[in-house]
Write a protein that holds these residues in place. Structure first.
Motif, PDB file in Angstrom:
ATOM      1  N   THR B 201      19.717  18.525 -17.409  1.00 14.17           N
ATOM      2  CA  THR B 201      18.983  19.347 -18.364  1.00 14.17           C
ATOM      3  C   THR B 201      18.698  18.488 -19.592  1.00 14.17           C
ATOM      4  O   THR B 201      19.570  17.734 -20.023  1.00 14.17           O
ATOM      5  N   VAL B 202      17.502  18.599 -20.121  1.00 10.40           N
ATOM      6  CA  VAL B 202      17.177  17.851 -21.330  1.00 10.40           C
ATOM      7  C   VAL B 202      16.854  18.828 -22.453  1.00 10.40           C
ATOM      8  O   VAL B 202      16.073  19.761 -22.270  1.00 10.40           O
ATOM      9  N   VAL B 203      17.517  18.639 -23.603  1.00  8.27           N
ATOM     10  CA  VAL B 203      17.198  19.414 -24.795  1.00  8.27           C
ATOM     11  C   VAL B 203      16.504  18.464 -25.741  1.00  8.27           C
ATOM     12  O   VAL B 203      17.090  17.488 -26.189  1.00  8.27           O
ATOM     13  N   LYS B 204      15.234  18.741 -26.004  1.00  8.79           N
ATOM     14  CA  LYS B 204      14.500  17.853 -26.893  1.00  8.79           C
ATOM     15  C   LYS B 204      14.551  18.412 -28.305  1.00  8.79           C
ATOM     16  O   LYS B 204      14.173  19.550 -28.542  1.00  8.79           O
ATOM     17  N   LEU B 205      15.061  17.596 -29.228  1.00  8.28           N
ATOM     18  CA  LEU B 205      15.159  18.028 -30.625  1.00  8.28           C
ATOM     19  C   LEU B 205      14.063  17.361 -31.441  1.00  8.28           C
ATOM     20  O   LEU B 205      13.667  16.234 -31.177  1.00  8.28           O
ATOM     21  N   ASP B 206      13.595  18.102 -32.420  1.00 10.60           N
ATOM     22  CA  ASP B 206      12.625  17.520 -33.333  1.00 10.60           C
ATOM     23  C   ASP B 206      12.849  18.117 -34.711  1.00 10.60           C
ATOM     24  O   ASP B 206      12.820  19.341 -34.870  1.00 10.60           O
ATOM     25  N   ARG B 207      13.117  17.288 -35.685  1.00 15.97           N
ATOM     26  CA  ARG B 207      13.392  17.705 -37.064  1.00 15.97           C
ATOM     27  C   ARG B 207      14.353  18.897 -37.150  1.00 15.97           C
ATOM     28  O   ARG B 207      14.050  19.919 -37.759  1.00 15.97           O
ATOM     29  N   GLY B 208      15.472  18.769 -36.461  1.00 15.33           N
ATOM     30  CA  GLY B 208      16.530  19.765 -36.594  1.00 15.33           C
ATOM     31  C   GLY B 208      16.326  21.029 -35.783  1.00 15.33           C
ATOM     32  O   GLY B 208      17.085  21.980 -35.909  1.00 15.33           O
ATOM     33  N   LYS B 209      15.267  21.064 -34.952  1.00 20.76           N
ATOM     34  CA  LYS B 209      15.031  22.259 -34.140  1.00 20.76           C
ATOM     35  C   LYS B 209      14.876  21.866 -32.677  1.00 20.76           C
ATOM     36  O   LYS B 209      14.497  20.742 -32.372  1.00 20.76           O
ATOM     37  N   VAL B 210      15.148  22.827 -31.799  1.00 18.25           N
ATOM     38  CA  VAL B 210      14.936  22.568 -30.375  1.00 18.25           C
ATOM     39  C   VAL B 210      13.445  22.653 -30.095  1.00 18.25           C
ATOM     40  O   VAL B 210      12.815  23.684 -30.331  1.00 18.25           O
ATOM     41  N   ALA B 211      12.863  21.544 -29.614  1.00 13.63           N
ATOM     42  CA  ALA B 211      11.434  21.556 -29.313  1.00 13.63           C
ATOM     43  C   ALA B 211      11.200  22.050 -27.885  1.00 13.63           C
ATOM     44  O   ALA B 211      10.213  22.710 -27.607  1.00 13.63           O
TER      45      ALA B 211
END
Lengths: 228, 368
Positions: B201-211
Motif C-alpha cells: 500500500t502506498v500513502v502519498k503525502l503532500d504538504r502535510g496531507k494525504v494526497a
C-alpha cells in the motif's frame, strides 16, 4: 623533606579536593543534564546561578557561603541541627568552598559532552523498550563519560588552587582548613618561609600535572570505549 | 494493523494525516518536507500530536480525546533511522541484544540467530559501530530494531544515506524481512523505486496531507502524479519471478509474461516474486522486434491508450502480456511518425531498470 605542618597541608588539600570533587559529580551531572536536555521557564536564571562562582570575586562567594552555611546561616543551622553537619571553620567547609568554586567548570564540561550526544541515539534506546532512567544509565552516561572525567579533573585542580573563598569562609587554621594555597600564603607572610612556600608551590604544580595526566589517560580509555 | 489519524500544527508546518496499514509494507511516499518523518516520529511516540488517535492491533497507543499517550518504550515499535544511530560504545552483539532485555518472554517470537542470518551480519558481532561501513551499520540497525520482536517496524528512509551499491545490497534484506518475519512495516521514502518494489500500500503525502492512498501501480502511475513533477517521477510497476543471475555480468534476469527483464545487481532467491519499477521516461517503443540495439530488455505489449495532452510529449500506455500496465513517454512527433494508435502491437525497450537510476549512472551502462 616537609615539615609536619606542610605535610598536613598537602594531605588536607588532597582530602578537601578529592571529597569536594566526588560529592559534586552527581549534582553536576544532574544539573548538566537538565540544562542540556530540558527546556523550562527560568532556565537562563539557573544557568546564571550555576556560573556565578566563576565570575564573582572568590571573596564574595566565600562571604555568601558564610552567610548561608555559617553556624547561624539559613542552611548551616539546619544542617548542623538535623544532620550534625558543621561547615564553619572545619575542613568540611573548605571542601564546600572548593566544591562550589569548581562546580561551574564541571557542569560546563559535562553539559557540552551531553549536548554532543545525538538525541536520536537515546530515542533509539527508548524505542527498543528502555525506560528513561535505563537510557540515561546505559547510553547517556557512558557517552558523556569523557566530559564527566574532564570536568571532575578540572574541578579537582580548581579545588587545589582555591584560596579566596576558602579563607573568607573557613579562615586559615592549620590542620583544619589550611590547604596548600593557604599554607603558601602563611609562609610568605613569615620571615624565612620562602623555602617552604617554594616547596609547596612545586607540590601544587606536581599534583595538578598528575591530575591532568590521569584525566588524559582516563579520557583516552573512555574514548576507546565509546569509539566516538 | 496500524491505524493513524493525527493533527499537528507547528509554526511553519501543519500536518493532518489519516491512513491505515495492514500486513506487509505500507509506503509513506512524498517529497522532502511533506511530513513523512514527522508521521513516523508520532507513531513511535517521539513526538506528540495536537490531537489524534493511533491504534496498533488492539492496543491504543495514543488517544488525545481519552488522554491516552503511551511512552515510546511501552509501544513495542521498532524504529530504523536514516543514519543507523547505533550505540557507539557497544559492540554489534550488544547493540543487537539491547532491546531483548525489555521484551516480555511470551512476545519473543523472532530469534536473534535468524535475524543475524537474514541480514548477514554474523561476522560483525565483535566489531564496534565506528569500524562498520554504512551498509553494515544500517543492517545492524535493522537487526537491532527487529530482535525485540516489535509489533510494527518503522523505517525512515533507511537507504537514503547509502551509496547506490549499498542500496542494491540492502533492499533484498528488507524484502526478506517483510517476507520471513511477518512484521508489518511502515516504510518512509522519497524514492519511487524503493516504494514500488517494497510496498503493498502506498500513502502519498503532500504538504502535510494525504494526497492519495492505493497500490503502488495506482499511486505511482503517471496519471496519478502531478504533471509538473510527473514526467520524471512516473513509474510502472511490473511483477515477475527471478529467473537466472549472472555473476559474470553482474546481472539478474526476471521472467515476466511479456519478456525477460534485465536488472543490474545480483538478486537473491531464484524463483521468488519481485517487483520492478520502470520510469516512463526510460521506455522506448519499437514497432519491430529487434536485436540491433544495445537494449537487452524488450517486452511485448498492446497500446491501450495514447494521451497527447502533455505539450510536446505523449503518454502511451501499454497492456503487457500477463496484464501489467506499462507507461511510456515519447514525443508526439514520434507517435505520429510511427502512426501509433490503440490496438497496435509494440515492443517496449527498457534501457535501464534499477532501483533509483537517477542515482545509479554507473549501472546504466551495465544494463545496456
Amino acid at each position: 623533606m616537609f615539615s609536619a605542618e606542610e605535610w598536613t597541608a598537602i594531605q588536607l588539600s588532597l582530602k578537601v579536593g578529592g571529597i569536594a570533587t566526588v560529592v559534586a559529580v552527581p549534582f553536576a551531572v544532574a544539573v548538566a543534564w537538565v540544562l542540556a536536555r530540558r527546556d523550562f521557564w527560568g532556565k537562563s536564571l539557573v544557568d546564571g546561578v550555576v556560573h556565578l562562582p566563576l565570575v564573582l570575586p572568590p571573596v564574595v562567594t566565600g562571604y555568601a557561603l558564610l552567610l548561608l552555611f555559617g553556624r547561624r546561616g539559613v542552611f548551616g543551622a539546619f544542617l548542623a541541627d538535623h544532620l550534625g553537619l558543621v561547615f564553619s571553620f572545619r575542613w568540611t567547609g573548605a571542601a564546600l568552598a572548593a566544591g562550589v568554586m569548581g562546580f561551574p567548570l564541571m557542569v560546563r564540561a559535562i553539559r557540552l559532552s551531553i549536548e554532543a550526544i545525538d538525541v536520536r541515539v537515546e530515542q533509539a534506546a527508548a524505542t527498543l523498550g528502555a525506560p528513561p532512567l535505563w537510557v540515561f544509565a546505559t547510553v547517556t552516561l557512558p557517552l558523556a563519560m569523557r566530559g564527566i572525567v574532564a570536568g571532575a579533573v578540572l574541578a579537582f585542580a580548581k579545588a587545589l588552587g582555591e584560596f579566596g573563598a576558602t579563607i573568607t569562609f573557613v579562615s586559615n587554621i592549620p590542620g583544619q582548613t589550611q590547604t596548600i594555597p593557604s599554607a603558601i600564603y602563611a609562609l610568605t607572610q613569615t620571615p624565612g618561609g620562602e623555602a617552604g612556600a617554594l616547596k609547596l608551590s612545586l607540590v601544587a604544580a606536581a599534583i595538578a600535572l598528575g591530575a591532568l595526566v590521569i584525566s588524559e589517560v582516563a579520557v583516552r580509555r573512555a574514548r576507546r570505549g565509546a569509539a566516538a | 494493523m496500524i491505524s493513524v489519524a493525527v493533527k499537528l500544527t507547528r509554526r511553519d508546518f501543519a500536518l493532518d494525516v489519516a491512513f491505515e496499514g495492514g500486513a506487509g509494507v505500507t509506503g509513506l511516499f512524498g517529497p522532502s518536507g511533506c511530513g513523512k518523518t514527522t508521521v513516523i516520529r508520532l507513531i513511535a511516540g517521539l513526538e506528540c500530536p495536537d490531537e489524534g488517535r493511533i491504534v496498533l492491533g488492539d492496543r491504543v497507543l495514543l488517544d488525545s480525546a481519552a488522554g491516552v499517550r503511551l511512552r515510546p518504550h511501552r509501544r513495542r515499535i521498532g524504529l530504523v533511522f536514516q543514519d543507523a544511530q547505533l550505540f557507539p560504545h557497544l559492540d554489534v552483539a550488544t547493540n543487537l541484544a539491547y532491546g531483548r532485555f525489555f521484551t516480555p518472554k511470551a512476545a519473543r517470537r523472532i530469534g536473534r540467530d535468524a535475524v543475524v542470518e537474514v541480514l548477514g551480519i554474523g561476522h560483525l558481532m565483535k566489531r564496534r559501530p565506528a569500524t562498520l561501513s554504512g551498509g553494515e551499520k544500517q543492517r545492524v540497525a535493522i537487526g537491532r530494531a527487529i530482535v525485540p520482536s516489535p509489533e510494527l517496524l518503522l523505517m525512515d528512509e533507511p537507504l537514503a544515506a547509502l551509496d547506490d551499491q549499498r542500496k542494491l545490497e540492502i533492499l533484498p534484506f528488507v524484502e526478506r524481512l517483510r517476507d520471513e518475519f511477518g512484521i508489518p512495516i511502515v516504510y518512509v521514502s522519497h524514492s519511487v523505486e524503493e516504494v514500488a518494489r517494497l510496498a503493498s500500500t502506498v500513502v502519498k503525502l503532500d504538504r502535510g496531507k494525504v494526497a492519495r492512498i492505493g497500490t503502488p501501480a495506482e499511486v505511482l502511475a503517471p496519471t496519478a502524479l502531478a504533471p509538473a513533477a510527473g514526467r520524471f517521477e512516473a513509474v510502472s510497476v511490473l511483477t515477475g519471478k527471478v529467473g537466472r543471475v549472472d555473476p559474470d555480468y553482474g546481472l539478474s534476469f526476471i521472467d515476466h509474461p511479456a519478456g525477460r527483464i534485465v536488472v543490474p545487481g545480483l538478486l537473491p532467491a531464484t524463483g521468488s516474486d519481485v517487483r520492478v519499477a520502470i520510469r516512463a521516461t526510460e521506455v522506448t517503443l519499437s514497432l519491430a522486434r529487434t536485436h540491433q540495439v544495445s537494449v537487452r530488455t524488450a517486452l511485448a505489449g498492446r497500446v491501450i491508450r495514447v494521451d497527447t495532452d502533455h505539450g510536446p510529449f505523449a503518454l502511451v500506455t501499454l497492456e503487457l502480456a500477463g496484464g501489467d500496465r506499462l507507461h511510456a513517454y515519447a514525443t508526439r512527433l514520434a507517435v505520429d511518425d510511427l502512426g501509433l494508435d490503440t490496438g497496435d502491437e509494440v515492443q517496449a525497450l527498457i534501457k535501464a531498470v534499477s532501483i533509483d537510476e537517477r542515482a545509479v549512472p554507473g549501472l546504466r551502462v551495465v544494463t545496456d
